[in-house]
Scaffold this motif. Structure first.
Motif, PDB file in Angstrom:
ATOM      1  N   GLY A 115     -42.633  -5.010  44.966  1.00  0.00           N
ATOM      2  CA  GLY A 115     -41.243  -5.426  45.079  1.00  0.00           C
ATOM      3  C   GLY A 115     -40.428  -4.499  45.948  1.00  0.00           C
ATOM      4  N   PRO A 116     -39.133  -4.811  46.102  1.00  0.00           N
ATOM      5  CA  PRO A 116     -38.274  -4.001  46.972  1.00  0.00           C
ATOM      6  C   PRO A 116     -38.043  -2.589  46.451  1.00  0.00           C
ATOM      7  CG  PRO A 116     -36.983  -5.632  45.773  1.00  0.00           C
ATOM      8  CD  PRO A 116     -38.418  -5.959  45.516  1.00  0.00           C
ATOM      9  N   ASP A 117     -38.231  -2.361  45.155  1.00  0.00           N
ATOM     10  CA  ASP A 117     -38.022  -1.032  44.579  1.00  0.00           C
ATOM     11  C   ASP A 117     -39.334  -0.293  44.343  1.00  0.00           C
ATOM     12  OD1 ASP A 117     -35.288  -1.500  44.531  1.00  0.00           O
ATOM     13  OD2 ASP A 117     -35.357  -2.381  42.523  1.00  0.00           O
ATOM     14  N   GLU A 118     -40.432  -0.769  44.959  1.00  0.00           N
ATOM     15  CA  GLU A 118     -41.728  -0.135  44.795  1.00  0.00           C
ATOM     16  C   GLU A 118     -42.365   0.076  46.168  1.00  0.00           C
ATOM     17  OE1 GLU A 118     -43.955  -1.705  41.039  1.00  0.00           O
ATOM     18  OE2 GLU A 118     -42.963  -3.416  41.972  1.00  0.00           O
ATOM     19  N   TYR A 119     -43.175   1.085  46.254  1.00  0.00           N
ATOM     20  CA  TYR A 119     -43.865   1.311  47.521  1.00  0.00           C
ATOM     21  C   TYR A 119     -45.058   2.253  47.291  1.00  0.00           C
ATOM     22  CZ  TYR A 119     -41.136   5.662  47.471  1.00  0.00           C
ATOM     23  OH  TYR A 119     -40.573   6.860  47.104  1.00  0.00           O
TER      24      TYR A 119
END
Length: 369
Positions: free
Chosen positions: A340-344
């Motif tokens: 998701g946008p808050d994970e990398y």
């Protein structure tokens, strides 16, 4: 479904170029236009020491970076150790550890321009393993109607029957760095280094032929006799040769051979022509390093290196070249695992600077203060 560039099986072409007046001309499927007659096969380039050293330096450096799954929540970053992404990247499959997987993935991408790995999924449709594919066994394809991307996989070493099958793009890790022809076709840096590689290979072959057929001695014995005996006869030369070999075999152990009267030993030095060949080989190595973005001293070219700048070179290499490769891999993994946008994903580069003891102590001291 059709292949990306024409008839199925024609993975790399044909391509066309545009002239100054607007006309088009054909370019060889593996050519690059301005270096069309300087092609170097990727398999042959693996045997060039400069190319192999650059590729292995980048691959080994990335293989040292421990992969982490990071999640941002309420403004703070935490390492996730319970996700499928973390489990897979910690152990990609049953026969490879993470460093082994990353080393072969990156080296294949640099040698061939791209590398492929196919995923397997569990009953919850989570990725549970990653498997590298052989060179030339995976081909991108595009559906004519939906424009969706698929990959045709064949000659898979994990499938004893060698059955071809088609998988969607979400099940393939397709690592490529430079894509000048098409977004789905990577190109190896070896293309740009073709001239330097050919020069290096030609000089190496010339030197090998010289030493095989025209070898020179390390030195010669000269005799400066009196006027009535200016030359040595055959028996004297034979006796002198045996005496010199017997006396000089211990030279490397600190012994000193003693020459008779009127005898001199003249060492054979390197000629100016040989020196130019050595310089030309060094220049070709510098061009290869320049193409791969690798500092020369890190691959053994110590002509411009000192004992004080090795750590500085590593930091510069990490900031200006290696960091880009790492960023490509991290974002490819983000897309593969659908983060998701808050994970990398993050490849921890701390291991690359573990030898910089002074820098680490200084940083820790300032952090404590």
């Amino acid at each position: 479904i059709k292949t990306l560039l024409g008839v199925e099986g024609s993975y790399r072409g044909p391509f066309s170029g545009m002239g100054e007046l607007g006309g088009t001309f054909a370019i060889d499927p593996l050519g690059d236009g301005w270096q069309r007659n300087l092609e170097v096969d990727a398999m042959q380039a693996r045997n060039v020491p400069g190319v192999y050293a650059c590729v292995m330096l980048i691959s080994r450096a990335i293989a040292q970076c421990y992969p982490k799954h990071v999640r941002m929540k309420n403004g703070s970053f935490t390492d996730v150790r319970t996700s499928a992404a973390f489990r897979v990247m910690r152990s990609p499959n049953e026969y490879q550890a993470t460093p082994d997987f990353l080393l072969n993935l990156v080296s294949t991408a640099l040698f061939d321009g791209e590398a492929f790995a196919v995923v397997t999924r569990n009953d919850r449709q989570e990725i549970n393993s990653l498997h590298l594919l052989q060179r030339g066994s995976c081909t991108p394809m595009i559906d004519d109607e939906t424009r969706a991307i698929f990959y045709a996989v064949g000659n898979n070493p994990l499938d004893p029957n060698g059955t071809d099958y088609v998988v969607p793009a979400r099940d393939i890790l397709h690592l490529r760095f430079h894509t000048p022809r098409h977004p789905l076709i990577g190109e190896t840096p070896i293309k740009a280094a073709a001239l330097a590689i050919n020069t290096n290979v030609s000089l190496s072959k010339s030197q090998a032929a010289f030493f095989n057929h025209m070898a020179r001695p390390s030195g010669v014995l000269t005799y400066d006799g009196p006027g009535d005996r200016p030359f040595l006869n055959a028996e004297q030369m034979k006796s002198l040769k045996a005496a010199w070999e017997n006396a000089s075999q211990y030279m490397n152990q600190g012994k000193v051979p003693i020459l008779g009267a009127n005898m001199k030993f003249q060492q054979m030095g390197i000629s100016s022509q040989d020196a130019q060949i050595v310089q030309a080989q060094r220049m070709s190595l510098e061009d290869i390093c320049r193409v791969f973005g690798v500092p020369g001293p890190l691959v053994g070219d110590l002509s411009h290196a000192t004992l004080n700048n090795s750590e500085t070179l590593m930091r510069s290499f990490l900031a200006m070249s290696l960091g880009s490769y790492i960023e490509h891999i991290e974002r490819m993994l983000d897309r593969l695992f659908g983060l998701g946008p808050d994970e990398y994903f993050e490849l921890d580069t701390a291991a690359l600077l573990r030898t910089d003891f002074a820098g680490r102590v200084d940083g820790l001291t300032k952090a404590v203060q």
